[in-house]
Scaffold this active site. Structure first.
Site, mmCIF file in Angstrom:
data_model
loop_
_atom_site.group_PDB
_atom_site.id
_atom_site.type_symbol
_atom_site.label_atom_id
_atom_site.label_comp_id
_atom_site.label_asym_id
_atom_site.label_seq_id
_atom_site.Cartn_x
_atom_site.Cartn_y
_atom_site.Cartn_z
ATOM 1 N N HIS A 116 -1.695 42.750 -9.868
ATOM 2 C CA HIS A 116 -3.089 43.665 -10.744
ATOM 3 C C HIS A 116 -3.639 43.903 -8.502
ATOM 4 O O HIS A 116 -4.404 44.579 -8.741
ATOM 5 C CB HIS A 116 -3.772 42.497 -10.493
ATOM 6 C CG HIS A 116 -5.051 43.358 -10.902
ATOM 7 N ND1 HIS A 116 -5.723 44.438 -11.065
ATOM 8 C CD2 HIS A 116 -6.045 42.699 -12.287
ATOM 9 C CE1 HIS A 116 -6.842 45.107 -11.654
ATOM 10 N NE2 HIS A 116 -6.182 43.898 -12.465
ATOM 11 N N ARG A 117 -2.048 43.445 -7.676
ATOM 12 C CA ARG A 117 -2.326 44.284 -6.342
ATOM 13 C C ARG A 117 -1.570 45.397 -6.037
ATOM 14 O O ARG A 117 -2.331 46.547 -5.277
ATOM 15 C CB ARG A 117 -0.899 42.920 -5.734
ATOM 16 C CG ARG A 117 -1.676 41.844 -5.470
ATOM 17 C CD ARG A 117 -0.721 40.397 -4.851
ATOM 18 N NE ARG A 117 0.311 40.821 -5.082
ATOM 19 C CZ ARG A 117 1.273 39.941 -5.590
ATOM 20 N NH1 ARG A 117 0.855 39.057 -4.212
ATOM 21 N NH2 ARG A 117 2.512 40.232 -5.693
#
Length: 411
Positions: free
Chosen positions: A380-381
């Site tokens: 998700h980064r």
């Protein structure tokens, strides 16, 4: 001019297969090195005479170190230089110094910088590497650092005998006769370290789609029929790797590695392929340039890599340079699963088994079809749910319309 044979990975020299004075060709295997997850075969890399061996079996050697010199018989050999320090920095970036945490040097992907031998010794002694300051090049933890530690083991205690009063035994109090204590192999430790690090530090999210694979299976049958005279067989996994690679070409953000302070987007699409090994082992071999290589060439190369991996004879290029990974449990009759990202990659694709299931046709009638679940794990980064969903929808279109996989040269 003499040619220097350099290691492309940290490892432990197992043995030499050729001797000083022997003539070798570039493709000859001259040594075997034990890396974290596999035994790697080292090729000579140049035609000539083996002039010098600069390591002994049992030596711990860092990536970039010169282990042998090849040249013309009688040629003078330049004095050996200091061994190169291991580095985990990506090729696309400059060689910046690794970050430090509490005096401990870390690699760019968040691992404590340590040699394979030091890692194994630390695991045996129950020593937490994050509490050890390295004395090797660039702060790398080496064998002597572990030998000089008087710290008590930090591993969980061995199961104790059950109390004499009887009753139901609980974990930690089982009778010794009821348990088998098995040592962890070097490979299993490496897998454990990598998965814990990734699962703990990488914020995973998951997107699952179901695909109709009947067109893909039909195309595979036609391709293999055409290649039968050549003895080449394209697998379902080869077709899925091709589809995944083409999808990554359309979504380059997911062909990216995350290094904490920067993102490195790869121009090449190199697909790591998870291969199960005997004795519960696992290694990721790499299909390089999977978006552009022909399906025929891919099938031949992948099969050869699988065979080398399962026989413990991996070549350095077999496990180097993955930009994204696929894990296929199709042969094991599973409906669905998710995989752990191989950091610093941005994602991994988990492929389940193709199964005959009831389906609703476009006209509303019921029938039978062949469906397969695919689950994308994403960092998700690097990405978000909307991009993950778009990626998987595009991948499904490629799988359900597999003629698109044949648009490349020689495919």
């Amino acid at each position: 001019m003499a040619y220097e044979v350099k290691l492309t990975t940290d490892g432990l020299l197992i043995n030499w297969l050729r001797e000083v004075g022997e003539n070798v060709s570039a493709s000859d295997i001259i040594a075997e090195v034990e890396a974290d997850k596999a035994t790697v075969e080292i090729e000579a890399g140049s035609d000539g005479t083996l002039l010098e061996l600069r390591a002994e079996p049992g030596d711990e050697i860092g990536e970039g170190s010169v282990i042998a010199v090849i040249g013309t018989s009688g040629e003078a050999v330049a004095p050996a230089k200091e061994p190169a320090a291991a580095s985990s920095a990506p090729q696309e970036t400059s060689s910046a110094s690794a970050p430090e945490t509490n005096g401990v040097t870390m690699t760019d992907d968040g691992r404590v910088k340590a040699s394979p031998l030091a890692r194994r010794m630390a695991a045996d002694k129950g020593i937490d590497l994050s509490r050890v300051q390295g004395s090797g090049p660039g702060g790398r933890i080496v064998k002597s650092d572990i030998e000089n530690i008087s710290e008590k083991p930090m591993l969980p205690p061995m199961p104790a005998a059950a109390p004499a009063t009887g009753g139901q035994a609980t974990w930690g109090k089982m009778p010794e006769a009821d348990v088998d204590v098995l040592p962890l192999s070097r490979m299993r430790r490496a897998i454990a370290d990598g998965t814990i690090r990734s699962k703990s530090n990488t914020p995973h999210f998951y997107v699952t789609v179901e695909a109709d694979v009947e067109p893909l299976l039909a195309l595979r049958k036609e391709i293999n029929s055409a290649l039968a005279d050549e003895g080449v067989k394209v697998s379902v996994n080869d077709l899925l790797i091709k589809a995944l690679a083409l999808c990554l070409r359309e979504f380059p953000n997911l062909n990216t590695h995350y290094y904490g302070d920067r993102l490195v987007q790869h121009r090449r699409v190199n697909i790591g392929i998870s291969v199960a090994l005997p004795d519960n082992g696992l290694v990721n071999v790499v299909c390089h340039d999977a978006d552009s290589v022909s399906l025929r060439e891919m099938a031949v190369n992948n099969k050869a890599m699988y065979e080398r991996a399962r026989s413990g004879k991996i070549k350095p290029d077999d496990i180097r340079g993955a930009t994204f990974t696929i894990s296929n449990l199709g042969p094991f009759n599973v409906k669905d699963f998710s995989a752990i990202i191989s950091s610093p990659e941005a994602g991994i694709l988990a492929v389940s088994s193709a199964q005959r299931v009831p389906v609703v046709r476009e006209d509303g009638t019921l029938g039978a079809g062949t469906r397969m679940n695919m689950t994308l794990s994403v960092d998700h980064r690097v990405s978000n749910g909307a991009e993950g969903a778009a990626f998987m929808n595009h991948l499904r279109k490629l799988v359900e319309n597999p003629l698109r996989l044949l648009d490349l040269r020689g495919a």
